[in-house]
Design a protein around this motif. Structure first.
Motif, PDB file in Angstrom:
ATOM      1  N   TRP A  83       0.470  -0.981  -0.194  1.00  0.00           N
ATOM      2  CA  TRP A  83       0.025  -0.286  -0.550  1.00  0.00           C
ATOM      3  C   TRP A  83       0.593   0.810  -0.273  1.00  0.00           C
ATOM      4  O   TRP A  83       2.252   0.879   0.453  1.00  0.00           O
ATOM      5  CB  TRP A  83      -0.698   0.212   1.373  1.00  0.00           C
ATOM      6  N   PHE A  84       0.311   2.555  -0.370  1.00  0.00           N
ATOM      7  CA  PHE A  84       0.971   3.518  -0.276  1.00  0.00           C
ATOM      8  C   PHE A  84       0.049   4.527   0.797  1.00  0.00           C
ATOM      9  O   PHE A  84      -0.853   4.322   0.503  1.00  0.00           O
ATOM     10  CB  PHE A  84       0.408   4.648  -2.086  1.00  0.00           C
ATOM     11  N   VAL A  85       0.909   5.333   1.581  1.00  0.00           N
ATOM     12  CA  VAL A  85       0.512   6.097   2.462  1.00  0.00           C
ATOM     13  C   VAL A  85       0.461   7.339   2.495  1.00  0.00           C
ATOM     14  O   VAL A  85       1.976   7.338   1.950  1.00  0.00           O
ATOM     15  CB  VAL A  85       0.613   5.338   3.761  1.00  0.00           C
ATOM     16  N   ALA A  86      -0.583   8.362   2.361  1.00  0.00           N
ATOM     17  CA  ALA A  86      -0.085   9.460   2.059  1.00  0.00           C
ATOM     18  C   ALA A  86      -1.012  10.528   3.459  1.00  0.00           C
ATOM     19  O   ALA A  86      -1.370  10.147   3.700  1.00  0.00           O
ATOM     20  CB  ALA A  86      -1.386  10.297   0.563  1.00  0.00           C
ATOM     21  N   GLU A  87       0.439  11.046   3.124  1.00  0.00           N
ATOM     22  CA  GLU A  87      -0.032  12.038   4.361  1.00  0.00           C
ATOM     23  C   GLU A  87      -0.143  13.566   4.356  1.00  0.00           C
ATOM     24  O   GLU A  87       0.688  13.720   4.014  1.00  0.00           O
ATOM     25  CB  GLU A  87       0.464  11.586   5.903  1.00  0.00           C
ATOM     26  N   ASN A  88      -0.705  14.490   5.047  1.00  0.00           N
ATOM     27  CA  ASN A  88      -0.887  15.630   5.482  1.00  0.00           C
ATOM     28  C   ASN A  88      -0.710  16.536   6.180  1.00  0.00           C
ATOM     29  O   ASN A  88      -1.766  16.234   7.437  1.00  0.00           O
ATOM     30  CB  ASN A  88      -2.458  16.551   4.844  1.00  0.00           C
ATOM     31  N   LEU A 116      -6.413  10.895  -0.420  1.00  0.00           N
ATOM     32  CA  LEU A 116      -5.478  12.251   0.994  1.00  0.00           C
ATOM     33  C   LEU A 116      -6.536  13.793   0.330  1.00  0.00           C
ATOM     34  O   LEU A 116      -6.922  14.107   1.405  1.00  0.00           O
ATOM     35  CB  LEU A 116      -4.303  12.072   0.267  1.00  0.00           C
ATOM     36  N   LYS A 117      -6.615  13.992  -1.162  1.00  0.00           N
ATOM     37  CA  LYS A 117      -7.223  15.385  -1.369  1.00  0.00           C
ATOM     38  C   LYS A 117      -8.239  15.260  -1.237  1.00  0.00           C
ATOM     39  O   LYS A 117      -9.195  16.238  -0.334  1.00  0.00           O
ATOM     40  CB  LYS A 117      -7.002  15.474  -2.857  1.00  0.00           C
ATOM     41  N   VAL A 152      -4.312  14.385   8.447  1.00  0.00           N
ATOM     42  CA  VAL A 152      -5.013  13.539   7.603  1.00  0.00           C
ATOM     43  C   VAL A 152      -4.331  12.646   7.145  1.00  0.00           C
ATOM     44  O   VAL A 152      -3.100  13.150   6.289  1.00  0.00           O
ATOM     45  CB  VAL A 152      -6.006  14.647   7.202  1.00  0.00           C
ATOM     46  N   ALA A 153      -4.424  11.608   6.968  1.00  0.00           N
ATOM     47  CA  ALA A 153      -3.533  10.479   6.253  1.00  0.00           C
ATOM     48  C   ALA A 153      -4.925   9.948   5.811  1.00  0.00           C
ATOM     49  O   ALA A 153      -6.236   9.182   5.917  1.00  0.00           O
ATOM     50  CB  ALA A 153      -2.630   9.084   7.114  1.00  0.00           C
ATOM     51  N   SER A 154      -4.077   8.738   4.526  1.00  0.00           N
ATOM     52  CA  SER A 154      -5.407   8.349   3.488  1.00  0.00           C
ATOM     53  C   SER A 154      -4.594   7.115   2.790  1.00  0.00           C
ATOM     54  O   SER A 154      -3.242   7.025   3.189  1.00  0.00           O
ATOM     55  CB  SER A 154      -5.796   8.828   2.730  1.00  0.00           C
ATOM     56  N   GLN A 155      -4.826   5.666   2.192  1.00  0.00           N
ATOM     57  CA  GLN A 155      -4.410   5.193   1.479  1.00  0.00           C
ATOM     58  C   GLN A 155      -4.841   4.732   0.097  1.00  0.00           C
ATOM     59  O   GLN A 155      -5.594   4.985  -0.296  1.00  0.00           O
ATOM     60  CB  GLN A 155      -3.806   4.147   2.067  1.00  0.00           C
TER      61      GLN A 155
END
Length: 64
Positions: free
Chosen positions: A14-19, A38-39, A24-27
């Motif tokens: 998985w790729f994890v995207a964080e702001n 994430l957006k 806030v984070a998403s994957q």
């Protein structure tokens, strides 16, 4: 429209995207999917967040 930061890293498959500005984070299964998710998550967060709270955030360069 705000310009914020996205930090993306891979955890297993998985790729994890964080702001970092909002916490806030998403994957997603791809970097693009993680970024799209994430957006959406950050947009929802900002709709609910209080503006004064966000104004307290300071972004500084970090040298390591």
């Amino acid at each position: 429209m705000r310009q914020l930061t996205a930090v993306i890293h891979q955890e297993n498959s998985w790729f994890v995207a964080e702001n970092p500005e909002t916490g806030v984070a998403s994957q997603g299964k791809t970097q693009r999917e993680a970024l799209v998710n994430l957006k959406e998550a950050v947009s929802l967060y900002l709709e609910e967040a209080e503006t004064p709270k966000l104004q307290k955030i300071t972004i500084k360069p970090l040298e390591v």
